[in-house]
Every structure is written in structure tokens, then in C-alpha cells.
Design an enzyme around this catalytic site. Structure first.
Site, short mmCIF file in Angstrom:
data_model
loop_
_atom_site.label_atom_id
_atom_site.label_comp_id
_atom_site.label_asym_id
_atom_site.label_seq_id
_atom_site.Cartn_x
_atom_site.Cartn_y
_atom_site.Cartn_z
N GLU A 1 -7.15 -0.58 3.77
CA GLU A 1 -7.55 0.22 2.61
C GLU A 1 -8.09 1.58 3.03
OE1 GLU A 1 -6.97 -0.52 -0.45
OE2 GLU A 1 -6.70 -2.69 -0.49
N ARG B 1 -6.04 4.97 1.89
CA ARG B 1 -6.72 5.84 0.91
C ARG B 1 -7.42 7.01 1.58
NH1 ARG B 1 -8.42 1.83 -4.05
NH2 ARG B 1 -7.42 -0.02 -3.22
N ASP C 1 4.41 -6.47 0.91
CA ASP C 1 5.01 -5.25 0.31
C ASP C 1 5.17 -4.00 1.18
OD1 ASP C 1 2.21 -4.99 0.17
OD2 ASP C 1 2.11 -4.74 -2.00
N GLU D 1 2.85 0.67 -9.61
CA GLU D 1 4.17 0.37 -9.02
C GLU D 1 5.36 0.56 -9.96
OE1 GLU D 1 1.49 -1.62 -8.74
OE2 GLU D 1 0.98 -1.22 -6.63
N THR E 1 1.75 4.67 1.03
CA THR E 1 1.75 3.62 0.02
C THR E 1 0.68 3.84 -1.04
OG1 THR E 1 1.99 1.25 -0.33
CG2 THR E 1 0.22 1.94 1.15
C1 DMJ Z 1 -2.69 0.64 -3.85
O1 DMJ Z 1 -3.84 0.66 -3.08
C2 DMJ Z 1 -1.46 0.76 -2.99
O2 DMJ Z 1 -0.36 1.10 -3.79
C3 DMJ Z 1 -1.14 -0.51 -2.25
O3 DMJ Z 1 0.09 -0.40 -1.56
C4 DMJ Z 1 -1.08 -1.67 -3.20
N1 DMJ Z 1 -2.21 -1.76 -4.08
C5 DMJ Z 1 -2.70 -0.57 -4.74
C6 DMJ Z 1 -2.07 -0.27 -6.09
O4 DMJ Z 1 -1.70 -1.32 -6.85
#
Ligand code: DMJ
Length: 456
Positions: free
Chosen positions: A83, A87, A216, A350, A436
Site C-alpha cells: 500500500e 500510493r 490482480d 476498476e 495500479t
Molecule cells: C487501489 O488501492 C488499487 O487500485 C489496488 O490495485 C486495488 N485496490 C484499490 C482500489 O480498489
């Protein structure tokens, strides 16, 4: 419209939760998530590039000043390596590449260095959790057999390659290349990658495979590592297309009503469930179509379009026109959540992400129409006086708000909406790859050294 939405989300965060990780828009106070330990300001760092792209100059300036004065990694905090990487490191890198402001580069590298002790395991597969003061790591207590998680250790590659690029220190790239090496040495059941890998023994945990949660973004980063390398990372490319082949054979199914979905695989048995998280794969298949063997290009685009349609159906079949956390294809239902604890929507991006990719790749107007439906639903059900909130049950006619404005709403959901309704030359795919968390990172072109800063 997404600009107005961003303003509402940002202004309220600023008013009620400034400097804290996230906003609670109903109770109008800060929300601290244990994912970031004592590191503060997740919403600010996650939102920097969205503010920049939307040309919210004043807001970007105040966010930058906060980073300069207050973003501090010398704290005693146990954090999620994944995370914090997607982020914070991702957010800082994008802010640097977009604005050229040195402070972001400096902070990104400083934070990257703090994450390095996570790789001190017998295999070099990093721990999920790390105390950034002591350097002691461990895994989630719930993870199968003490394992690290595929989607976590597999979602460091893009950021770490850029950290090496910007710092001149090869250690970051070495760490993520070693992860590849470990994965390539292992036998993969039916060519699939299980979600769990033990960092000490180097063995898989439970044979659960998912293109949604826990798996994912590992797949996403194989493709994007190749794209970000200006298509020189042949290993990433090979791993991606082979994985997609196995996913098609073993996980992708069509319902009797004609909806294509991606199931979950548990030791050879299929669970006919698809998560909201899995919906990102529509955009991924679309983005990867171009690099697929030439006879498969159209097929990958088609797969992306079918996943987009299924995920749109999961929205359309609710009363709020916002999708549930997970939906099923069994027991007589299609694209509908059947369990109470899967009916929530937490402002996730998503589905809109997939609309944005498919729009850019096909210009089929339905993707903008679907995006617009989502805007209307967000405005009607998630917007409250104090910001935007998630919803507990999207099948109900009355909103029960969860009282969290997730930082990814500002970094991803609103950015992808903005891009969906912008021209293709804003952050064009030839020059930018989105991490992501929707933070754009420049493609490292073979022949032009450091020019990428100017490629806006
Ligand atoms: C985000 O932190 C990112 O997209 C991650 O890959 C998956 N979860 C959240 C959004 O749903």
C-alpha cells in the site's frame, strides 16, 4: 464534472481531515487506516497528480507545501509495503515526473530506502508488513502458511525500476528482478500463479488463484513493466502472455446468459465469482492487445470489451447503478451479489478504469455513456455534504453510508473519469504507464535518457 467532484472531495478533506490519511465524510473528521501505520497524509500524496492533471494549481501548491513540511517517514510505524509503495512511492514519483519539483523525487527515494529491509528474507520475496523504524518484517497473520501475497510482492516492479532510474542506485531494480527470478524457478500449477508464496521456503501456499484481490496487479505489472521498458523487457512480456493464456483456459467462462467472466480457482475447482477488483482486467486485456501475437490482437480487445460489458451489467443490475464488491454466476444468478457481505461499494475505480482503457482503444461511445451513468450514480448516492462516501448495500433503495472517502477515489476513480472525457493526448499511452493506483509513470525510452520529464 469530474473536476467539480474532485473539488468537493478535496475541499472537504482539507476542511475536516487535513494532514490525516483519509476523510470520514459523514462524521466530518479524519480516518486513520492501519495500512499506512503512522505515516500521514495518504489522501494528499495520492491526490497530487490528479490535482496537477486537472490544473487545480492552488490545491497542488498547498499539497506540495504540506509534503515539504510535514511528510515524515522517520516514524515508528508498521506499514503495508504494498500500500505504501503504490500510493506513496507511486504518488510521489508521478508528482515528480509531472511537475519536475525535486522535493517529490527526494521523498520518493527516501521512502524507497525505508522499504528495503522488507526484502531481508531467505528468498528475497518481501514481507507484507514492515516496521520502518526497526526494519522488522512479518506477514499477514491470515495468509496461508505464513506466505507473502502475490499481488503485494508482485506490485513493486514499476515503482522500484523508477527509483533506481532516479537515484542512480541499482538496488531497487535488483530487488524486483530477483522476485521474477524466484517466480520463474517455481513450478506453476496449470501455468497459473497461486496467490500465496512463502518467503522463507520459497514454496507456494494454498493453490488459490485470482485475477481479483490477492492476485490482480501482479498480472497488470508484468504487462506494464514491458510497456514501461519501451518494450525491451521480454521476460515481463513472456510471463504476461503465458499467464493470460492459462487464465483463459482455466478461469474465463461464459454464463448461459452470454456474459464472459473470470472465476476464481481453488486447487482445480472453480468458484464462479468475480470481484469488483477483477474488473480492472478488461482494461488490462485491451492494453495488452497490441503486443499479443498478431492473430490474437482482436481476440484480446474482444476479451476486454466482454469483461467491460459484464462489469457494466454488475452495475446495471443493482438499484443504485453502482457495482457490488463481488458478484456471482451460480445458483440461478448472473452478475449479482448474493451474499450480504459482498453488496458494498467503496468508491472503487476498476470498472471506470476499464471504460477509460476501452474508450481510448476503440472509441466506442458506449464507454463514455457507461462512465456517465457511473458519474450520475456517484453524485446521487455517494456524494454527501462532507465529501464522498462508500455504500453498504447497492441493492437497497436507501443509502447506508460507510463514512469513508477512500484515498483511491481521488487518485484513481476521479482521474480515470477525467481521462475518459479528455482527449487521447492527455497522458498518451505511448509515453505513460499508470501504476495500479493510477499514478502515471513515464515510459523509459531506449534512446532519450532523461527527456521523459518533458513528455507531458
Ligand atoms: C487501489 O488501492 C488499487 O487500485 C489496488 O490495485 C486495488 N485496490 C484499490 C482500489 O480498489
Amino acid at each position: 464534472v469530474s473536476l467539480q467532484m474532485m473539488k468537493h472531495a478535496w475541499d472537504n478533506y482539507k476542511r475536516y481531515a487535513w494532514g490525516l490519511n483519509e476523510l470520514k465524510p459523514i462524521s466530518k473528521q479524519g480516518h486513520s487506516s492501519n495500512l499506512f501505520g503512522n505515516i500521514q497524509g495518504a489522501t494528499i500524496v495520492d491526490a497530487l497528480d490528479t490535482l496537477y492533471i486537472m490544473e487545480m494549481k492552488e490545491e497542488f501548491k498547498e499539497a506540495k507545501e504540506w509534503v515539504e513540511k510535514n511528510l515524515d517517514f522517520n516514524v515508528n510505524a508498521e506499514i503495508s509495503v504494498f500500500e505504501v509503495n503504490i500510493r506513496f512511492v507511486g504518488g510521489l514519483l508521478s508528482a515528480y515526473y509531472l511537475s519536475g519539483e525535486e522535493v517529490f523525487r527526494k521523498k520518493a527515494v527516501e521512502l524507497g530506502e525505508k522499504l528495503l529491509p522488507a526484502f531481508n528474507t531467505p528468498t528475497g520475496i518481501p514481507w507484507a508488513l514492515l516496521n520502518i523504524k526497526s526494519g522488522i518484517g512479518r506477514n499477514w497473520p491470515w495468509a496461508s502458511g505464513g506466505s507473502s501475497i502475490l499481488a503485494e510482492f508482485g506490485t513493486l516492479h514499476l515503482e522500484f525500476v523508477h527509483l533506481s532510474h532516479l537515484s542512480g542506485n541499482p538496488v531497487f531494480a535488483e530487488k524486483v528482478m530477483n522476485i521474477r527470478k524466484v517466480l520463474n524457478r517455481l513450478d506453476k500449477p496449470e501455468g497459473l500463479y497461486p496467490n500465496y508464496l512463502n518467503p522463507s521456503s520459497g514454496q507456494w501456499g494454498q493453490h488459490h488463484v485470482s485475477i481479483g484481490g490477492l492476485g490482480d496487479s501482479f498480472y497488470e505489472y508484468l504487462l506494464k513493466a514491458w510497456l514501461m521498458s519501451d518494450k525491451t523487457d521480454e521476460e515481463g512480456k513472456k510471463m504476461y502472455y503465458e499467464a493470460v493464456q492459462a487464465i483463459e483456459t482455466h478461469l474465463i467462462r461464459k454464463s448461459s446468459g452470454g456474459l464472459t467472466y473470470i472465476a476464481e480457482w481453488k486447487g482445480g475447482l472453480l468458484e464462479h465469482k468475480m470481484g469488483h477488483l477483477t474488473c480492472f482486467a478488461g482494461g488490462m486485456f485491451g492494453l495488452g492487445a497490441d503486443g499479443a501475437p498478431s492473430d490474437k490482437t482482436g481476440h484480446h480487445i474482444e476479451l476486454g470489451a466482454e469483461i467491460a460489458r459484464t462489469c457494466h451489467e454488475s452495475y446495471d443490475r443493482t438499484s443504485m447503478k453502482l457495482g457490488p464488491e463481488a458478484f456471482r454466476f451460480d445458483g440461478g444468478v448472473e452478475a449479482i451479489a448474493t451474499r450480504q457481505n459482498e453488496k458494498y461499494y467503496i468508491l472503487r475505480p476498476e470498472v471506470i478504469e476499464t471504460y477509460m482503457y476501452m474508450w481510448r482503444l476503440t472509441h466506442d461511445p458506449k464507454y463514455r455513456e457507461w462512465g456517465w451513468e457511473a458519474v450520475e450514480a456517484l453524485e446521487k448516492h455517494c456524494r454527501v455534504d462532507g465529501g464522498y462516501s462508500g455504500i453498504r448495500d447497492v441493492y437497497n433503495n436507501h443509502e447506508s453510508h460507510d463514512d469513508v472517502q477512500q484515498s483511491f477515489f481521488l487518485s484513481e476513480t476521479l482521474k480515470y473519469l477525467y481521462l475518459l472525457f479528455s482527449e487521447d493526448d492527455l497522458l498518451p499511452f505511448e509515453h505513460w504507464v499508470f501504476n495500479t493506483e493510477a499514478h502515471p509513470l513515464p515510459v523509459l525510452h531506449k534512446d532519450d535518457g532523461n527527456k521523459e520529464e518533458n513528455q507531458k
